[in-house]
Design an enzyme around this catalytic site. Sequence first.
Site, PDB file in Angstrom:
ATOM      1  N   TYR A 135      34.688  46.874  49.284  1.00  0.00           N
ATOM      2  CA  TYR A 135      35.824  46.592  49.849  1.00  0.00           C
ATOM      3  C   TYR A 135      36.229  47.463  51.011  1.00  0.00           C
ATOM      4  O   TYR A 135      37.641  47.157  51.124  1.00  0.00           O
ATOM      5  CB  TYR A 135      36.609  46.162  48.786  1.00  0.00           C
ATOM      6  N   LYS A 186      23.496  48.455  39.522  1.00  0.00           N
ATOM      7  CA  LYS A 186      22.121  48.060  39.734  1.00  0.00           C
ATOM      8  C   LYS A 186      20.699  48.919  40.261  1.00  0.00           C
ATOM      9  O   LYS A 186      20.396  48.786  41.608  1.00  0.00           O
ATOM     10  CB  LYS A 186      21.979  46.805  40.741  1.00  0.00           C
ATOM     11  N   ASP A 219      23.041  42.967  35.308  1.00  0.00           N
ATOM     12  CA  ASP A 219      22.937  42.151  34.465  1.00  0.00           C
ATOM     13  C   ASP A 219      22.159  41.747  33.459  1.00  0.00           C
ATOM     14  O   ASP A 219      22.585  40.719  33.097  1.00  0.00           O
ATOM     15  CB  ASP A 219      21.227  40.889  35.790  1.00  0.00           C
ATOM     16  N   ASP A 243      34.666  43.316  39.604  1.00  0.00           N
ATOM     17  CA  ASP A 243      35.127  42.297  39.576  1.00  0.00           C
ATOM     18  C   ASP A 243      34.533  41.273  39.294  1.00  0.00           C
ATOM     19  O   ASP A 243      35.236  40.295  38.259  1.00  0.00           O
ATOM     20  CB  ASP A 243      34.993  42.332  42.013  1.00  0.00           C
ATOM     21  N   ASP A 247      35.530  39.009  35.500  1.00  0.00           N
ATOM     22  CA  ASP A 247      36.283  37.301  35.152  1.00  0.00           C
ATOM     23  C   ASP A 247      35.245  36.938  33.938  1.00  0.00           C
ATOM     24  O   ASP A 247      36.210  36.076  33.470  1.00  0.00           O
ATOM     25  CB  ASP A 247      35.624  36.557  36.740  1.00  0.00           C
TER      26      ASP A 247
END
Length: 353
Positions: A135, A186, A219, A243, A247
Site C-alpha cells: 500500500y 507466506k 492459504d 485485507d 473480507d
Amino acid sequence: MKIAVIAGDGIGSEVVKEALKVLKTIGSKFNINYEVEEFPYGADYFLETGISIPQEAFTEWPKKFTAILFGAVGDPRVKPNDYAKEILLGIRTKLDLYVNLRPVKLLDKQYCPLKNKTEEDVNFVVVRENIEDIYINSGGNFKKGTKDEVAIENSLHTRKGVERVIRYAFEYANENKLSSVLMSDKSNAMVYVGDLWQRVFNEVAEEYPHIEKRHMYIDALHMELIRDPSQFEVIVTSNIFGDILTDSAAQIQGGMGLAASGNINPESTHFRGLYEPVHGSAPMIAGKNIANPIASILSLAMLLQDHGYKKEASIIQGAVKAVINKGKVTVDLGGNCSTSEIGDLVCQEIQNN
Ligand code: ATP
C-alpha cells in the site's frame, strides 16, 4: 470525546447517520460528554473543490479530536479514485494508525454460511498491519502498453512496523485473557519478508510465554477459516493478507454489513483512531435506504470502548444482537427493514435496556 465525522460517499453517509443516532441515544442515556463535528470530504467535495482532504486534517485533527468516525469513500464518477486513497490511506499513514483491528463475531447462527456453526464457533479478531506492504504506492512499469510490458509493485515491511503490530496482537490477547496468537504469512514463497515476520514473531512471543504462538501460511489459514473457525482467537498478519482475509472473515460473521473495524495507534493517548465499517461505499445500493448500518454502529461501539466507555459499548453490541435475533434485518440478510429502521430499532433496544 471529540469526534470528527467523515460520512463520505454512497452508503457511507447513510450508515453513519444511523451510528450518530445511536451515539445520541447512548450519550443522553448515560450522560456521555461528547462533541461531534461533521466534515463533507468525499466525491462531491472533491468534484467541487479539487481537494480530497485538507492538510490540517493530518496536522490539527490529532490535537483537536479524539477520534474519527468514518463511513466510506469511493464514487464511480471519479476515476481513478486517488481522492479516496488520499483521504483514507492519508489518515491511516499520516496519523500512524498502524493497527487495523477487525473483530469477527457471529451474532446469529442463521447468518453464518458455514454448515452447523454457531455463535461460539465464530469469535476472533484479526490484527492487520495498516501502513506498509503493497500500500506504499511504490513501483513502476516499463514499456507500458506494449507486449513487452513489465510492472513492478513493491511490498515494504520494516522491522519497526512488523514488531509493533505483532506486539499489539500479543498485548490484545493478554488484556483480553486469550490464550493464543496466530501469525500468518507466506514465508515459504516470500522468503525475505517472511523471514522478517517469522523472526520478529518468535522474538516477541518470548515476552509472552503464557500465550500460545501459532503459525499458518495464509492459504492454509483460509482453508482452516472455513473448516473450523472456532480455533482462532487473535490472528496477526500483513496489510494485503489482512485485507483479503477480513473480507472472507466478514462473510462468516454474516456479511459486509456486519463487519466493523478500528484503525488505531495504541500508543497515542489523545487521538484514539479512525473507526469505520469494513465495507466500501457500495454505489449500487446507495441512496435507497437499504444498506445495513450495523457495521457502522458496531464501529461506533469500538470507538466508545477505546474511550473507556466499555459498558456503553457492550450495551450497543447487545442492542444490535437483540435486533438481529428478532429477525429485524436489512435486505442483505434476507430481511425487509430499511437502514433507518434498523438504526431506530437499535436505539429502542438501548432505551429499553
Ligand atoms: P471497496 O472497493 O472499498 O472494497 P466496494 O464499493 O467495491 O468497496 P463494498 O461496498 O465493500 O464494495 O461491498 C461490495 C458489495 O457488498 C456491495 O455492492 C453490496 O452489495 C454489499 N454490501 C457492502 N456493504 C453493505 C451494507 N452495509 N449493506 C448491504 N450490503 C452491503
